[in-house]
Each structure stands twice: as structure tokens, then as C-alpha cells.
Design an enzyme around this catalytic site. Structure first.
Site, PDB file in Angstrom:
ATOM      1  N   ARG A 127       0.863  -1.194   0.000  1.00  0.00           N
ATOM      2  CA  ARG A 127       0.000   0.000   0.000  1.00  0.00           C
ATOM      3  C   ARG A 127       0.900   1.244   0.000  1.00  0.00           C
ATOM      4  O   ARG A 127       0.895   2.033   0.948  1.00  0.00           O
ATOM      5  CB  ARG A 127      -0.919  -0.007   1.222  1.00  0.00           C
ATOM      6  CG  ARG A 127      -1.649  -1.319   1.474  1.00  0.00           C
ATOM      7  CD  ARG A 127      -2.548  -1.764   0.355  1.00  0.00           C
ATOM      8  NE  ARG A 127      -3.863  -1.206   0.306  1.00  0.00           N
ATOM      9  CZ  ARG A 127      -4.900  -1.570   1.041  1.00  0.00           C
ATOM     10  NH1 ARG A 127      -4.763  -2.487   1.969  1.00  0.00           N
ATOM     11  NH2 ARG A 127      -6.077  -1.028   0.870  1.00  0.00           N
ATOM     12  N   GLN A 132      -0.033   2.719  -5.941  1.00  0.00           N
ATOM     13  CA  GLN A 132      -1.446   3.107  -5.812  1.00  0.00           C
ATOM     14  C   GLN A 132      -2.311   2.687  -7.002  1.00  0.00           C
ATOM     15  O   GLN A 132      -3.430   2.228  -6.829  1.00  0.00           O
ATOM     16  CB  GLN A 132      -1.560   4.614  -5.628  1.00  0.00           C
ATOM     17  CG  GLN A 132      -2.038   4.977  -4.245  1.00  0.00           C
ATOM     18  CD  GLN A 132      -1.948   6.461  -3.957  1.00  0.00           C
ATOM     19  OE1 GLN A 132      -1.640   7.258  -4.835  1.00  0.00           O
ATOM     20  NE2 GLN A 132      -2.214   6.831  -2.725  1.00  0.00           N
ATOM     21  N   ASP A 135      -3.437  -0.939  -6.720  1.00  0.00           N
ATOM     22  CA  ASP A 135      -4.004  -1.339  -5.436  1.00  0.00           C
ATOM     23  C   ASP A 135      -5.462  -1.798  -5.599  1.00  0.00           C
ATOM     24  O   ASP A 135      -6.404  -1.036  -5.396  1.00  0.00           O
ATOM     25  CB  ASP A 135      -3.879  -0.155  -4.469  1.00  0.00           C
ATOM     26  CG  ASP A 135      -4.328  -0.493  -3.062  1.00  0.00           C
ATOM     27  OD1 ASP A 135      -4.842  -1.612  -2.853  1.00  0.00           O
ATOM     28  OD2 ASP A 135      -4.177   0.367  -2.186  1.00  0.00           O
ATOM     29  N   SER A 138      -7.853  -1.631  -2.560  1.00  0.00           N
ATOM     30  CA  SER A 138      -8.507  -0.330  -2.344  1.00  0.00           C
ATOM     31  C   SER A 138      -9.619  -0.087  -3.354  1.00  0.00           C
ATOM     32  O   SER A 138     -10.718   0.340  -2.988  1.00  0.00           O
ATOM     33  CB  SER A 138      -7.487   0.811  -2.447  1.00  0.00           C
ATOM     34  OG  SER A 138      -6.656   0.810  -1.331  1.00  0.00           O
ATOM     35  N   TYR A 233      -1.485  -1.110   8.597  1.00  0.00           N
ATOM     36  CA  TYR A 233      -2.643  -1.963   8.913  1.00  0.00           C
ATOM     37  C   TYR A 233      -2.873  -2.008  10.421  1.00  0.00           C
ATOM     38  O   TYR A 233      -1.955  -1.790  11.209  1.00  0.00           O
ATOM     39  CB  TYR A 233      -2.386  -3.399   8.426  1.00  0.00           C
ATOM     40  CG  TYR A 233      -2.513  -3.559   6.941  1.00  0.00           C
ATOM     41  CD1 TYR A 233      -3.759  -3.600   6.346  1.00  0.00           C
ATOM     42  CD2 TYR A 233      -1.388  -3.685   6.143  1.00  0.00           C
ATOM     43  CE1 TYR A 233      -3.887  -3.765   4.978  1.00  0.00           C
ATOM     44  CE2 TYR A 233      -1.500  -3.845   4.765  1.00  0.00           C
ATOM     45  CZ  TYR A 233      -2.756  -3.888   4.201  1.00  0.00           C
ATOM     46  OH  TYR A 233      -2.881  -4.048   2.847  1.00  0.00           O
TER      47      TYR A 233
HETATM   48  P1  NAD Z   1      -8.530  -3.238   6.255  1.00  0.00           P
HETATM   49  O1  NAD Z   1      -9.534  -3.649   5.226  1.00  0.00           O
HETATM   50  O2  NAD Z   1      -7.403  -4.146   6.579  1.00  0.00           O
HETATM   51  O3  NAD Z   1      -9.339  -2.930   7.622  1.00  0.00           O
HETATM   52  C1  NAD Z   1     -10.420  -2.020   7.623  1.00  0.00           C
HETATM   53  C2  NAD Z   1     -10.339  -1.132   8.847  1.00  0.00           C
HETATM   54  O4  NAD Z   1     -10.631  -1.899  10.009  1.00  0.00           O
HETATM   55  C3  NAD Z   1      -8.975  -0.506   9.076  1.00  0.00           C
HETATM   56  O5  NAD Z   1      -9.100   0.896   9.077  1.00  0.00           O
HETATM   57  C4  NAD Z   1      -8.577  -1.044  10.456  1.00  0.00           C
HETATM   58  O6  NAD Z   1      -7.836  -0.097  11.221  1.00  0.00           O
HETATM   59  C5  NAD Z   1      -9.919  -1.326  11.085  1.00  0.00           C
HETATM   60  N1  NAD Z   1      -9.881  -2.226  12.237  1.00  0.00           N
HETATM   61  C6  NAD Z   1      -9.164  -3.364  12.409  1.00  0.00           C
HETATM   62  N2  NAD Z   1      -9.406  -3.896  13.629  1.00  0.00           N
HETATM   63  C7  NAD Z   1     -10.330  -3.088  14.233  1.00  0.00           C
HETATM   64  C8  NAD Z   1     -10.979  -3.106  15.490  1.00  0.00           C
HETATM   65  N3  NAD Z   1     -10.756  -4.062  16.379  1.00  0.00           N
HETATM   66  N4  NAD Z   1     -11.847  -2.122  15.770  1.00  0.00           N
HETATM   67  C9  NAD Z   1     -12.084  -1.138  14.870  1.00  0.00           C
HETATM   68  N5  NAD Z   1     -11.504  -1.051  13.665  1.00  0.00           N
HETATM   69  C10 NAD Z   1     -10.628  -2.014  13.352  1.00  0.00           C
HETATM   70  O7  NAD Z   1      -7.951  -1.791   5.933  1.00  0.00           O
HETATM   71  P2  NAD Z   1      -7.708  -1.093   4.544  1.00  0.00           P
HETATM   72  O8  NAD Z   1      -8.881  -0.294   4.191  1.00  0.00           O
HETATM   73  O9  NAD Z   1      -7.211  -2.091   3.564  1.00  0.00           O
HETATM   74  O10 NAD Z   1      -6.537  -0.090   4.925  1.00  0.00           O
HETATM   75  C11 NAD Z   1      -5.376  -0.586   5.607  1.00  0.00           C
HETATM   76  C12 NAD Z   1      -4.283   0.449   5.659  1.00  0.00           C
HETATM   77  O11 NAD Z   1      -3.742   0.703   4.383  1.00  0.00           O
HETATM   78  C13 NAD Z   1      -4.737   1.809   6.156  1.00  0.00           C
HETATM   79  O12 NAD Z   1      -3.705   2.353   6.943  1.00  0.00           O
HETATM   80  C14 NAD Z   1      -4.894   2.608   4.927  1.00  0.00           C
HETATM   81  O13 NAD Z   1      -4.806   4.000   5.164  1.00  0.00           O
HETATM   82  C15 NAD Z   1      -3.708   2.095   4.179  1.00  0.00           C
HETATM   83  N6  NAD Z   1      -3.804   2.361   2.740  1.00  0.00           N
HETATM   84  C16 NAD Z   1      -2.766   3.001   2.141  1.00  0.00           C
HETATM   85  C17 NAD Z   1      -2.817   3.243   0.784  1.00  0.00           C
HETATM   86  C18 NAD Z   1      -1.688   3.930   0.103  1.00  0.00           C
HETATM   87  O14 NAD Z   1      -0.921   4.612   0.733  1.00  0.00           O
HETATM   88  N7  NAD Z   1      -1.536   3.736  -1.179  1.00  0.00           N
HETATM   89  C19 NAD Z   1      -3.900   2.814   0.041  1.00  0.00           C
HETATM   90  C20 NAD Z   1      -4.947   2.153   0.697  1.00  0.00           C
HETATM   91  C21 NAD Z   1      -4.875   1.907   2.057  1.00  0.00           C
END
Ligand code: NAD
Length: 380
Positions: A127, A132, A135, A138, A233
């Protein structure tokens, strides 16, 4: 070099790995593209549209798989109706690019390694800013977050927006989003667009500003431990922290008309956020949409793939929501996979360069080996 697009055989899968527009771009680049007959049918892309884009339409599935240098798919390889697995159809040394669920189903990774396949898992794309455009987690999570809100709005026996009418004033629906990652943030934005009052909760404190910038209130729970792992994550939290978060969120669940849960911890069962006791406290007619249904569910009452009514509360556990919007899901996925395969092609020839951090992270099997330690651990 030949790139092939397989027709998905998983029953719930309506997406296709390339749409005709992206095929046209690859053909323009001098690459040969084969598309299986009917591959785009369930995404509303006809064989003739692919043909017009320069693809060759192949009616025999086995021929397409066996002669591909790079095989593109959406769902992980499946068992075939007439016996054997899709993996066995690939020629040794070919490249497979697909969602592969390598941590949830590492056996497929082992089968791919046994067949000497260079397999790139779309779930393993880092990520990072450079990755991007590739991804797919996302792009597809965003579709799921959007659709979850529409499903909730359709199931709710109330309006979402506040309305002032001659027949009286309607209060806006209260929506509580649990997990504010990509899906959760899109769910917040969608619920706000529909006029709901939105609250959101996540164990990663960094998302507070993003939640607020979308016009939602952030429900904060101060925990005494680090909640963020490598790559941004969430980590699995301790029992004491789980207890603490449940105490805080219970009140917000109780007051909500709609709860949408999206919380995940990569490679693990989804965290349990909504207990039976919390559901029992909700108003009859309220709705829960659990986007983690396939990973074990964030809600104790969720049944994956089913809509149930429990104590007057409708609990919906959808499976593969992105597939319910196959036109845009396929369009975005096409962009993700074509960006990735550009890293594998130099002067129209295949060149898998592990010095590239994206290729290195995404490639889970090569030359008979499982390259990823977490996948090897998952096999134990
Ligand atoms: P994910 O699908 O793994 O999880 C969804 C959400 O659930 C996350 O925000 C996580 O913090 C939350 N979560 C996990 N356990 C929890 C709990 N016990 N209670 C409440 N919430 C809880 O997450 P995602 O959407 O794939 O994103 C993961 C990470 O990747 C994030 O930091 C996101 O900002 C990052 N990201 C970065 C990029 C990039 O820089 N290109 C792109 C997409 C996502």
C-alpha cells in the site's frame, strides 16, 4: 508475448480481469491479448467489444489457459466442473495475476508453486504511493463501502435524509461505521451524501482527521497499546483493549439506525466488534451490514451470504459486494492489473524483476518455491 483473460467460473464472480478499453491499450503496445468466449458477459462487455479492441476470442478454455504467458483473473483458481483444478491448466513457468487469498487459502499457493507458476497476488501489492494504481484491495473495497450503504438504506424502514415537509419533519438516520479504512471511508462519504448523520470508529487514531473531513464524528477510544502494524494496517488488540472498545462502542451501536462494519486485520479472522448483547439493545427495524461476513464477521449474529432478522434487527452479511457492480469493479481492476503487468514486461518480453519492491512483494510463488514467509507460515 500472450496475455490471456479467463472467464471466471466462481458462481458469485461477475467481474472480468480486463475490460475492452484496457485490452485496446495493451494491443496498441504490441501485445497479443486472448479473451475467453463470454469472459466479459456478466460485466456487460461483449465478445465483439473485445474483438473490436483487438483481442482474439478463444472458445476453448483449456487452450487459453495452456497457451497463456500471462494469465489474468479476478477470483483465485477454482476446481473445474469436469474435474481437476484451473491451476493444472497453466503451462509450467507461466505468470498468473489474480486475487489469490494466499493467507486465507495457502493450499492454492502450494499448488501454484508445484506447477512452477510465477503467481502475483493482488492482495499482496504494497500500500505505497508508487503502487497506488495497482491497489486492487482499495479499488474494490471502495465499491463495497459504497454498496453497503445503499443496501442498508434499502433495508431501513426509514428515510436517510432529514426532510421538512408539509406533513411534518423527518429526522435523519443515524449511521455508525465501524472500521474507517478504504471501505469505511467510502461508506461514510456515501451515507453523508444520502443525508445521514454519521459516526465512525477505528482503533487506528490516525484516521480521526479523515473521518472528520468527510463530515462524520469520530468515536475515540484511548487504548494503552500500539494498534498499528507495519504498512499502516491494524494489529490484533489485547482482550483488555477489546473489552474497553466494546464498552465505548456499545452506546453508539444502541443509538444507531444503521451499523456498517468493515473492520479487518490482514491474515486473521475479522475482529468481533458487535456482540449479541449489543444487537439486543438496538431498536427494532435497525440494520447492520457486515462487510467482514466472509472473514468470520464483525457481528456475532452475522451469517455470511444471508439476510437475517434477529430480535427485529436486520443483519446482512454480503459476499463479494464489488462483484455486484461488475462494470466499474472490472474497469478499476483492469487498471490495477495492467499497471502491475507493465512492471513485468520489458521490450514486449516477460521479465520478472525481484529488485522491484512491488513485484517482490506481490509475487508469492516462483520457480517452484513459495516466496512469502507469511504464506509459508499459513501452510503450517
Ligand atoms: P482493512 O480492510 O485491513 O481494515 C479495515 C479497517 O478496520 C482498518 O481501518 C482497520 O484499522 C480497522 N480495524 C481493524 N481492527 C479493528 C478493530 N478491532 N476495531 C475497529 N476497527 C478495526 O484496511 P484497509 O482499508 O485495507 O486499509 C489498511 C491500511 O492501508 C490503512 O492504513 C490505509 O490507510 C492504508 N492504505 C494506504 C494506501 C496507500 O498509501 N496507497 C492505500 C490504501 C490503504
Amino acid at each position: 508475448m500472450r496475455i490471456a483473460v479467463a472467464k471466471e467460473i466462481e458462481v458469485c464472480e461477475r467481474r472480468v480481469a480486463l475490460n475492452p478499453d484496457t485490452v485496446a491499450r495493451l494491443v496498441k503496445q504490441g501485445l497479443e491479448v486472448w479473451v475467453e468466449t463470454g469472459a466479459g458477459e456478466r460485466s456487460f462487455f461483449s465478445d465483439s467489444a473485445y474483438e473490436a479492441a483487438g483481442a482474439k476470442i478463444i472458445s476453448d478454455s483449456a487452450t487459453l489457459w495452456q497457451q497463456a504467458d500471462i494469465l489474468l483473473k479476478v477470483s483465485p483458481p477454482q476446481e473445474r466442473e469436469n474435474g481437476g483444478s484451473e491451476v493444472e491448466l497453466l503451462k509450467e513457468g507461466a505468470v498468473l495475476v489474480s486475487f489469490l487469498n494466499p493467507l486465507g487459502n495457502p493450499v492454492v499457493a502450494q499448488q501454484l508453486a508445484n506447477r512452477q507458476i510465477t503467481a502475483l497476488s493482488m492482495e499482496m501489492i504494497p500500500r505505497t504511493t508508487r503502487a497506488q494504481s495497482m491497489d486492487a484491495l482499495s479499488s474494490q473495497a471502495s465499491l463495497a463501502g459504497y454498496k453497503a450503504v445503499l443496501i442498508a438504506a434499502a433495508a431501513l424502514p426509514k428515510y436517510f435524509p432529514m426532510l421538512t415537509t408539509a406533513a411534518g419533519t423527518i429526522a435523519p438516520a443515524k449511521v455508525f461505521i465501524m472500521g474507517a479504512g478504504v471501505a469505511g471511508l467510502q461508506a461514510i462519504a456515501t451515507a453523508r451524501r444520502l443525508g445521514a448523520v454519521v459516526e465512525a470508529f477505528d482503533i487506528r487514531p490516525a484516521v480521526k482527521e479523515e473521518v472528520q473531513s468527510l463530515g462524520a464524528k469520530f468515536v475515540e477510544v484511548k487504548l494503552e497499546e500500539e494498534t498499528v502494524a507495519a504498512g499502516g494496517y491494524a494489529k490484533e488488540i489485547s482482550e483488555a483493549s477489546k473489552q474497553r472498545t466494546q464498552e465505548v462502542v456499545a452506546e453508539h451501536v444502541k443509538n444507531a439506525d444503521v451499523v456498517i462494519t468493515t473492520a479487518q486485520v490482514p491474515g486473521r479472522q475479522a475482529p468481533r466488534l458487535v456482540t449479541e448483547e449489543m444487537v439486543a439493545q438496538m431498536k427494532p427495524g435497525s440494520v447492520i451490514v457486515d462487510l467482514a461476513a466472509e472473514q468470520g464477521g464483525n457481528c456475532a449474529c452475522t451469517e455470511p451470504g444471508k439476510d437475517i432478522v434477529w430480535n427485529g434487527v436486520t443483519i446482512i452479511g454480503p459476499i463479494n459486494l464489488p462483484s455486484s457492480m461488475p462494470v466499474h469493479a472490472s474497469q478499476l481492476y483492469s487498471k490495477n492489473v495492467t499497471s502491475l503487468i507493465q512492471l513485468l514486461i520489458k521490450d514486449k518480453a516477460l521479465q520478472v524483476d525481484f529488485a522491484d519492491d512491488i513485484v517482490d512483494a506481490a509475487c508469492i510463488t516462483h520457480a517452484g518455491e513459495i516466496r512469502n514467509q507469511r504464506v509459508r507460515d499459513a501452510l503450517q
